[in-house]
Design a protein around this motif. Structure first.
Motif, PDB file in Angstrom:
ATOM      1  N   ASP A 113      64.608 -34.678  33.581  1.00  0.00           N
ATOM      2  CA  ASP A 113      65.208 -33.351  33.496  1.00  0.00           C
ATOM      3  C   ASP A 113      66.731 -33.455  33.423  1.00  0.00           C
ATOM      4  O   ASP A 113      67.379 -33.972  34.343  1.00  0.00           O
ATOM      5  CB  ASP A 113      64.793 -32.523  34.708  1.00  0.00           C
ATOM      6  N   GLN A 115      69.171 -31.011  33.324  1.00  0.00           N
ATOM      7  CA  GLN A 115      69.964 -30.172  34.225  1.00  0.00           C
ATOM      8  C   GLN A 115      69.891 -30.669  35.670  1.00  0.00           C
ATOM      9  O   GLN A 115      70.890 -30.669  36.392  1.00  0.00           O
ATOM     10  CB  GLN A 115      69.508 -28.705  34.131  1.00  0.00           C
ATOM     11  N   GLU A 116      68.694 -31.119  36.050  1.00  0.00           N
ATOM     12  CA  GLU A 116      68.510 -31.646  37.406  1.00  0.00           C
ATOM     13  C   GLU A 116      69.365 -32.894  37.609  1.00  0.00           C
ATOM     14  O   GLU A 116      70.022 -33.069  38.638  1.00  0.00           O
ATOM     15  CB  GLU A 116      67.027 -31.964  37.606  1.00  0.00           C
ATOM     16  N   THR A 117      69.366 -33.759  36.624  1.00  0.00           N
ATOM     17  CA  THR A 117      70.162 -34.982  36.715  1.00  0.00           C
ATOM     18  C   THR A 117      71.646 -34.649  36.819  1.00  0.00           C
ATOM     19  O   THR A 117      72.381 -35.266  37.601  1.00  0.00           O
ATOM     20  CB  THR A 117      69.898 -35.884  35.491  1.00  0.00           C
ATOM     21  N   GLN A 119      72.911 -31.945  38.099  1.00  0.00           N
ATOM     22  CA  GLN A 119      73.084 -31.466  39.468  1.00  0.00           C
ATOM     23  C   GLN A 119      73.266 -32.634  40.439  1.00  0.00           C
ATOM     24  O   GLN A 119      74.194 -32.649  41.249  1.00  0.00           O
ATOM     25  CB  GLN A 119      71.842 -30.658  39.907  1.00  0.00           C
ATOM     26  N   ASN A 120      72.356 -33.592  40.316  1.00  0.00           N
ATOM     27  CA  ASN A 120      72.395 -34.745  41.219  1.00  0.00           C
ATOM     28  C   ASN A 120      73.692 -35.537  41.070  1.00  0.00           C
ATOM     29  O   ASN A 120      74.238 -36.038  42.050  1.00  0.00           O
ATOM     30  CB  ASN A 120      71.200 -35.674  40.954  1.00  0.00           C
ATOM     31  N   GLN A 262      67.870 -44.214  38.899  1.00  0.00           N
ATOM     32  CA  GLN A 262      67.296 -42.864  38.947  1.00  0.00           C
ATOM     33  C   GLN A 262      67.992 -41.881  38.000  1.00  0.00           C
ATOM     34  O   GLN A 262      67.413 -40.859  37.632  1.00  0.00           O
ATOM     35  CB  GLN A 262      67.398 -42.345  40.389  1.00  0.00           C
TER      36      GLN A 262
END
Ligand SMILES: [Zn+2]
Ligand SMILES: [Zn+2]
Ligand SMILES: [Zn+2]
Ligand SMILES: [Zn+2]
Lengths: 405, 435
Positions: A113, A115-117, A119-120, A262
């Motif tokens: 993902d 957008q999730e990445t 964010q992280n 990750q």
């Protein structure tokens, strides 16, 4: 990657602690390896020290982030540099870092993902001023973006592409598609750099990647731009490759020891298994993977050799050649490209000597003069076999269509 | 697909009249025989006229190995010479390396070519020239480095053969694939000295009285094979039994793959190679240009300025318009002090005016013949033993021979007092000399 699995571990050559990997035949512990790689990056970026001059502007630097190993490793290293600067200079930084990801999920899927990445990464690297994404499609949606590409692609076909996906589909084969994608990415990065007032763009390319670029630019008839693209000293904005002395395998090791796996995302548009369906970039990548084992010095040799080439602008200036800007890639477009090609790729039958040959020249020159050799080749390749340049209407055609007699 | 499209696909994509017999490797076009022959030959003709490779009355040796490249080269040059009236006399020049089973048979092919193409043939053998055949050399030194020996010996043998024939220009069968391979090899091996020059059609060597050129530099190997096949040319197919080094094989494989995904890759690589300019050379160029503008000397102007004034039409150049106007635009009409060009405009064949400007580095006398190993090249010295051009006491061939004759089993020229270059470098430089 040469990670030890047995307990017979050689000590790190630098600190005598147990080593975790071997690079350039030297055993390294994690700490010394990270230092070793980061040193190479810092050396390249030593102009970006904390500046105490009153009123001095902290430069904005753009880092294109593909979620590949190299750009992630560079992000990690620069963030580390900023953290160190901040802690030793009372909160001051030598640069403002902007990481931008081009979101290509409209063209091909990713194995994670996006957008999730993002964010992280924002959470992990608060030293970064911005970590954002921009859609690949913005290239066509934004009216301020150069629409010449669409115009020219449309002129080679009967239909006009409505969006980026259609535009790429019209190029049919994998090499012209990837070439066009690279050109679009560059144009987007340039625009983002302008929008964010970035004076420098730092690319994550490893030495291995740079060697691949040298060979693949050569293979695509873009050899004249090697120096401009890879070793440009006075471009605006400034282009830097801080990992240009780090091998591809060392980048992979760095990602592992820093536990950045990750965040690595890759495109679902995988390399085809058969060589014949692969792109030139993919072929060249494979070449280095295979040749590096038997001939480990090849990568640095290629980069060092290419560094001795003169920038194209200096060559053209010295030889007083009038060179225009390619309407597609923005590189130098030599006026002789199509003529050169036609002399050694004759495209008319025996009967049609002389006159017809000259006519062909005249008609096709108009468009081809605006394209560089590499882009002419790109379109030639995508149009299956025939070089079918949009021709200006002949007098007869104009009369037939417009004359009311 | 409509029927009309289908039926048009069955016709030759150039003439739209004949039935296609082949898919053209360079473009993927389906062509009939006569269109293929025509484009194949015309492209070579364009390469020749563009580089002003020959001049009328010139005697040119074709380095003939009996293989497909040099056989096609000889056939096409004969064809073009007649079609466009080049006025060139071609001679076959063969080297007999003394490789049993390989060279014996290929030499028979060359001997047949001599009759088929009605050309003189000169054979120079390693055995006669050096007292060693390649088979004997390999028996002594083994398979390692034998290409180095062969390269040094062939180069000198070609020179000696040419000089014997009174010829100062050898054309070789290097094709586009060879050129592309060399461009990539120079990048991959860091051969900076050759990087920017390896694609030049004319090789001008400081230590050779003979000019070498490559009229097939844009011709695809696959098309040479097709041309020889459809023309039913008589050539010898076996590769040299002593194969080249492994690394070159990787570059060859890469080019093969590139060509498979994009047929134009081979000329694209050459195009890139032609654009390479070394920073160092560019600086020299800029310095020279600055010096030239500071002292504008009419005496240094090119002497071929007169050709455009001439009413005599040279058949070969008449097909390319404006061949000379590029160089002449910068030349003052009154600037010619060269006696040769001050003569009347009808004596067009006395000087190699249509030869490329680089030929002035060679010791070509007024008849176009070289003076045997007396030279105006930068290489002043002579080999003490054999008289060949050399900056060292002994030429490379004599150094190698000394080793062989002393019965040394190893190639150890790096330690020799005469050769400053290491053996790796030497073999690197010599590798591309074969034809
Ligand atoms: Zn350590
Ligand atoms: Zn372009
Ligand atoms: Zn035809
Ligand atoms: Zn000698």
């Amino acid at each position: 990657m040469t990670t030890h699995t047995t307990d017979s571990v050689a000590p790190c050559k630098r600190c005598q602690e147990p080593s975790v990997l071997i690079s350039r035949s030297e055993p390294f512990c994690k700490k010394c390896f990270v230092k070793f790689v980061q040193y190479k990056q810092k050396k390249r970026m030593e102009d970006y020290k904390v500046n105490y001059t009153p009123g001095a502007k902290v430069p904005d630097v753009l880092l294109p982030l593909s979620f590949g190993r190299s750009s992630l490793a560079l992000l990690d290293m620069v963030a580390d540099m900023l953290r160190f600067q901040s802690s030793t200079h009372g909160g001051r930084q030598g640069l403002h870092l902007h990481a931008v990801h081009i979101d290509e999920t409209g063209i091909h899927g990713m194995d994670g993902d996006v957008q999730e990445t993002l964010q992280n990464l924002r959470a992990k690297y608060p030293e970064c001023s911005t970590i954002t994404s921009v859609k690949l499609e913005s290239f066509l949606e934004d009216p301020s973006v150069n629409r010449e590409v669409v115009k020219i692609v449309a002129s080679t076909s009967t239909v006009s592409p409505n969006n980026t996906k259609e535009l790429l589909a019209m190029l049919v084969k994998r090499t012209p598609q990837q070439d066009m994608l690279n050109i679009i990415r560059l144009k987007i990065i340039e625009k983002v750099a302008r929008d964010l007032n970035c004076t420098t763009i730092i690319w994550g390319h490893s030495m291995t990647r740079l060697a691949e670029l040298v060979i693949s630019l050569t293979a695509k008839g873009r050899g004249n731009t090697i120096s401009d693209i890879l070793f440009s000293e006075q471009s605006e904005p400034r282009i830097l490759y801080p990992l240009n002395e780090v091998l591809g395998s060392e980048v992979a090791d760095y990602i592992q020891v820093q536990s950045l796996d990750q965040f690595v995302l890759s495109s679902l548009s995988r390399r085809p298994a058969t060589t014949k369906l692969q792109s030139i970039d993919e072929l060249v990548n494979q070449y280095f993977v295979s040749v590096e084992q038997g001939f480990p010095s090849v990568v640095s040799t290629v980069v060092k050799t290419a560094a001795k080439l003169a920038p194209s602008s200096a060559v053209y200036e010295s030889r007083q050649l009038e060179v225009s800007t390619c309407k597609i890639c923005g590189g130098p477009a030599m006026p002789d490209s199509l003529e050169w090609l036609e002399k050694i790729t004759v495209n008319f039958p025996p009967s049609a000597d002389g006159l017809q040959e000259n006519q062909d020249h005249q008609e096709s020159k108009d468009t081809s003069n605006e394209l560089c050799y590499g882009c002419i080749t790109l379109f030639k390749d995508s149009m299956v076999s025939e070089l079918n340049w949009p021709k200006r209407s002949t007098k007869e055609e104009v009369l037939a269509e417009y004359s009311l007699e | 697909m409509s029927d009309s499209v289908k039926s048009s696909l069955r016709l030759c994509q150039l003439c739209n009249a004949e039935k296609p017999v082949l898919k053209r490797p360079k473009t993927g076009q389906r062509l009939c025989k006569s269109c293929f022959y025509y484009v194949f030959e015309t492209e070579i003709h364009n390469t020749i006229t563009d580089a002003k490779l020959f001049y009328p009355g010139e005697r040119v040796a074709i380095g003939a190995s009996g293989g497909k490249d040099s056989t096609v080269l000889a056939y096409v040059l004969k064809t073009l010479n007649e079609r466009y009236n080049y006025g060139v006399e071609f001679v076959l020049l063969s080297i007999d390396e003394g490789i049993h089973g390989y060279r014996d048979d290929s030499l028979e092919t060359v001997k047949r070519n001599k009759l088929q193409y009605d050309m003189d043939l000169e054979i120079v053998s390693y055995g006669d020239l050096y007292g060693w055949t390649m088979d004997q050399i390999v028996a002594q030194i083994g398979m390692k480095n034998n290409c180095t020996y062969c390269g040094v010996f062939r180069r000198q043998a070609l020179d000696r053969g040419s000089v014997k024939l009174g010829i100062s220009h050898v054309v070789t069968g290097h094709n586009a694939d060879d050129m592309a391979e060399t461009v990539l090899m120079n990048l991959l091996r860091g051969d900076t000295a050759r990087l920017d020059r390896c694609t030049e059609i004319v090789t001008d060597s400081t230590d050779s009285p003979v000019k070498r050129s490559k009229p097939l530099k844009y011709t695809y190997e696959k098309e040479i094979v097709l041309y020889a096949h459809y023309k039913k040319l008589d050539y010898f197919t076996t590769e040299c039994t002593y194969s080249p080094e492994a690394f070159r094989g990787t570059a060859r494989a890469l080019i093969k793959n590139l060509e498979a995904v994009r047929p134009s890759s081979i000329i694209d690589v050459i195009r890139s190679g032609e654009s390479f300019v070394l920073k160092r050379k560019l600086q020299d160029e800029i310095k020279k240009a600055a010096a030239a503008t500071a002292v504008a000397t009419p005496a240094t102007a090119p002497s071929d300025s007169k050709v455009i004034n001439s009413k005599t039409t040279v058949p070969m150049t008449s097909t390319t318009t404006n061949t000379y106007t590029n160089t002449s635009t910068t030349v003052e009409p009154t600037s010619t002090t060269n006696p040769a060009s001050a003569t009347t405009s009808t004596t067009i064949t006395t000087m190699p005016k249509s030869a490329p400007p680089t030929s002035t580095h060679h010791n070509i006398d007024s008849k176009g013949a070289p003076l045997p190993f007396t030279t105006t090249t930068k290489m002043r010295g002579r080999c003490e033993r054999c008289g060949y051009l050399s900056n060292n006491k002994l030429c490379k061939a004599c150094v190698l021979l000394e080793g062989l004759n002393a019965g040394r089993a190893k190639l150890d020229i790096a330690g020799s007092q005469d050769v400053s270059k290491g053996s790796a470098l030497l073999s690197k430089q010599l590798e591309t000399l074969s034809f």
